[in-house]
Scaffold this motif. Structure first.
Motif, PDB file in Angstrom:
ATOM      1  N   VAL A  45       0.983  -1.226  -0.151  1.00  0.00           N
ATOM      2  CA  VAL A  45       0.090  -0.117   0.214  1.00  0.00           C
ATOM      3  C   VAL A  45       0.955   1.167   0.061  1.00  0.00           C
ATOM      4  CG1 VAL A  45      -1.849   1.071   1.128  1.00  0.00           C
ATOM      5  CG2 VAL A  45      -1.824  -1.303   1.290  1.00  0.00           C
ATOM      6  N   ILE A  69     -10.576  -4.094  -2.838  1.00  0.00           N
ATOM      7  CA  ILE A  69      -9.262  -3.798  -3.624  1.00  0.00           C
ATOM      8  C   ILE A  69      -8.812  -5.064  -3.827  1.00  0.00           C
ATOM      9  CG2 ILE A  69      -7.105  -2.727  -3.330  1.00  0.00           C
ATOM     10  CD1 ILE A  69      -8.418  -0.433  -2.093  1.00  0.00           C
ATOM     11  N   SER A  73      -7.855  -6.977  -7.024  1.00  0.00           N
ATOM     12  CA  SER A  73      -6.232  -7.112  -7.602  1.00  0.00           C
ATOM     13  C   SER A  73      -6.022  -8.609  -7.883  1.00  0.00           C
ATOM     14  CB  SER A  73      -5.482  -6.767  -6.086  1.00  0.00           C
ATOM     15  OG  SER A  73      -5.740  -7.599  -5.279  1.00  0.00           O
ATOM     16  N   VAL A  81      -1.540  -1.350  -4.470  1.00  0.00           N
ATOM     17  CA  VAL A  81      -2.431  -0.273  -4.406  1.00  0.00           C
ATOM     18  C   VAL A  81      -2.165   1.169  -3.944  1.00  0.00           C
ATOM     19  CG1 VAL A  81      -3.500  -0.849  -2.221  1.00  0.00           C
ATOM     20  CG2 VAL A  81      -5.042   0.194  -3.630  1.00  0.00           C
TER      21      VAL A  81
END
Length: 686
Positions: A45, A69, A73, A81
């Motif tokens: 992240v 998310i 992915s 991300v």
């Protein structure tokens, strides 16, 4: 108190959680964070340049957003991300990630708002786990922060960078209400710290009613307005609200501080009307504006920020008179003019100044002209303020049932209406004297300001005379008819004795005005003498002569005016003759010095040779005789010339007196004294 099957919380708000991925800390390496565990990370992240190397499973168990998310992915086979739009930034995400891993986090007033917004962004709701981060942060806000004065302000301060999340989550509203409630309740009933204990120190028991002004002055303008609005609703005294506004302005606007002051609120601003401005010149320290012109500053980011602050402060000033000082309003008006505040708000500010103009000082009224006008000071602005004052006075006169504004220190508003008008009249006279020195000030503008106040506002017109004299001095090319028109606004009968004496000798005034002043003094003297005589005789029907200024000049005897004009011409001729005598005297003095040098030269020859001593003595006698004859002849001629000039001066003076026989008897024998003294002066020169 926040127990569940997988987590526990200590008393001080430290949250812990046990999960499959066991760890007790995060490790930071530069701008990257790593989980201290033997299991390698499988998810990255990135937030604002910081990188977090995490695992998917802890995030999936707590966050709805991370679920979506990570699910996306997997479909695109991505393990990275970017969450740059997360409220609170990397600091809040770090705390949220630690919560997901079960690491203890310390909730404080400085991080709770950002963490609450981050939890909302990550959708850490009860749907995924009971007692999730949203629940924990909300409980801390409601039970800890809202019960503490300082924590409420700190949380409100931290919300400045969390818009619009903090607004949508009602954090700003709740903190504003909390601060307002505690400010109105009083310092003795406020919990100052998270422990919930009341502060009972002796220093707090002696604080002023505006103890809360300093604390809320750290807020930005939006949140400050929210707090003041909430305080108004709860019924705080208007003078205390005004004190808070003035204190905030002195800290956020450099131009609001007088030079030499400590930067605090004006002396006594915590009590009603005790912030009245005092006299004295002050230099407004506008260091952020001096380097640039008005147009550039008003369009700069700093100028826009200041414009927003000023507009917001104007909108929250209580409507009652004396809630803020007139000096504060004028300084705020000065800055508002500089940064192009909305015209409607400037008009509102001008009305507020006009309502309490009698409290102003001359230094605050001298507002420079920032709109590229030709005049040095903004005369139009002052005229508008004066018009608002007159409108307010008319409204009070037309509404006799209306109760006057109560002033705790001075009683009613300015004592009474007449005293307020007199104070304003003195301010106007002082303002006129200052602006009259400006060569670019036109006569119509100056005359309009002089005639703005009614005649009843002034018991003495010395101030008007001083301003008129200053204007005539700064405008020497003014036409004669313009001078007469300007002097008509002055009431000769209201001039003091000193002003009349100065006016009688003032060459800048028109001749008719000088004659009017002299005749007025004669009438005053006659009234005084007659009044004394009639009082001694006990005559009850005596009526003193009190001429009106419009008819005074018309009633002046024409023979008196003609005689004065002739005498003035004779005085000028006499001055010219005296200057001629001075010139002749200097020439004679030069000749005497030349003869003296020749005599000294002859004396030096005496010691050159003993053989020629007899011849030198004979030569010396001859030279001295010649010098004496020459000196006697020159001095006799000079005396003859001086006597002729003296006779001519006396003849011209007596000739002028023949045409003006009343001059000596009317004006203290001034011209007669000059003629009597002139022979002694001429004799001294001879």
């Amino acid at each position: 108190m926040w127990d569940s099957e997988s987590e526990s919380t200590n008393y001080n708000g430290v949250l812990t959680l046990n999960h499959a991925v066991q760890t007790d800390r995060f490790e930071q390496r530069g701008r990257s964070w790593y989980v201290a565990t033997h299991i390698p990370s499988d998810f990255l992240v990135q937030i604002g340049g910081f990188s977090f190397h995490l695992h998917k499973s802890p995030l999936l168990s707590k966050s709805g957003k991370m679920n979506r998310i990570i699910q996306e992915s997997k479909e695109i086979d991505s393990k990275k991300v970017i969450l740059d739009d997360l409220p609170g930034g990397a600091e809040s995400f770090e705390l949220a990630a630690k919560f997901c891993y079960g690491i203890a986090i310390d909730l404080t007033s400085t991080v709770i708002a950002g963490l609450r917004c981050a939890a909302e962004y990550l959708e850490m709701t009860e749907e995924f786990e009971e007692g999730n981060l949203i629940f924990k942060t909300e409980a801390f806000l409601n039970y800890v922060v809202m019960s503490s004065w300082k924590d409420s302000i700190l949380v409100l301060k931290s919300c400045e960078k969390l818009s619009p999340w903090a607004e949508n989550l009602q954090i700003v509203r709740r903190c504003s209400e909390s601060v307002a409630l505690k400010a109105c309740a009083g310092h003795n009933r406020v919990r100052w710290k998270q422990t919930g204990k009341q502060d009972s120190s002796p220093s707090r028991s002696r604080v002023l009613p505006d103890w809360w002004c300093e604390d809320i002055s750290i807020l930005n303008i939006d949140h400050f307005v929210r707090v003041i609005t909430a305080i108004k609703v709860k019924g705080m005294r208007y003078e205390l609200i005004g004190s808070a506004i003035m204190h905030y302005a002195t800290k956020s606007l450099p131009g609001m501080i007088k030079e030499g002051s400590t930067g605090s609120v004006e002396e006594g601003a915590s009590s009603s009307n005790s912030a009245t401005a005092t006299g004295g010149d002050w230099n407004c320290r506008l260091h952020m504006i001096i380097a640039v012109n008005k147009g550039d500053h008003s369009s700069s980011p700093q100028g826009r920020c200041q414009r927003m602050i000023i507009e917001s402060l104007i909108s929250i000033i209580p409507s009652q008179n004396d809630s803020v000082s007139c000096s504060f309003l004028l300084r705020l008006l000065r800055l508002a003019t500089m940064v192009d505040v909305a015209p409607a708000l400037i008009t509102e500010l001008e009305k507020r100044v006009g309502m309490q103009l009698e409290q102003a000082t001359l230094a605050d009224l001298l507002i420079p002209s920032y709109n590229r006008s030709e005049t040095m000071y903004d005369v139009d602005l002052f005229q508008r303020v004066l018009e608002h004052f007159l409108i307010q006075e008319k409204m009070e006169i037309s509404s006799p049932r209306r109760q006057p504004m109560i002033d705790k220190n001075k009683g009613t508003r300015g004592g009474n209406d007449s005293s307020a008008k007199m104070k304003v009249a003195r301010l106007v006279d002082g303002y006129l004297t200052e602006v009259s020195k400006d060569k670019n000030l036109s006569l119509p503008k100056f005359q309009v300001l002089v005639e703005a106040l009614p005649e009843s506002a002034r018991s003495c017109d010395d101030g008007i005379y001083r301003a008129i004299d200053s204007y005539l001095k700064a405008h020497p090319m003014l036409q004669e008819h313009d001078r007469r028109r300007l002097c008509k606004v002055m009431d000769i009968q209201k001039l003091s004795l000193d002003a009349c004496r100065h006016a009688a000798q003032n060459e800048r005034l028109p001749l008719r005005v000088v004659v009017q002043v002299i005749f007025s003094e004669q009438i005053k003297l006659s009234n005084t003498i007659a009044n004394t005589v009639y009082k001694a005789s006990g005559e009850p029907n005596y009526q003193p002569i009190i001429p009106n200024r419009k008819t005074l000049l018309e009633e002046t005897p024409q023979s008196f005016q003609d005689g004065w004009a002739t005498a003035k011409k004779d005085i000028t001729t006499l001055k010219f003759d005296v200057e001629t005598v001075k010139t002749k005297y200097l020439e004679l003095q030069h000749d005497i010095e030349s003869l003296q040098r020749q005599y000294d030269k002859i004396t030096k020859l005496k010691h050159r040779s003993a053989w020629s001593s007899g011849w030198k003595k004979l030569s010396k006698i001859t030279k001295i005789t010649t010098i004496e004859d020459t000196g006697i002849g020159s001095q006799g001629q000079a005396k003859t010339t001086l006597h002729k000039v003296h006779d001519l001066c006396c003849y011209n003076t007596l000739k002028g007196l023949k045409h003006a026989p009343n001059i000596v008897s009317v004006k203290e024998h001034s011209l007669h004294n000059l003629i009597v003294k002139s022979p002694s002066i001429l004799h001294k020169w001879s």
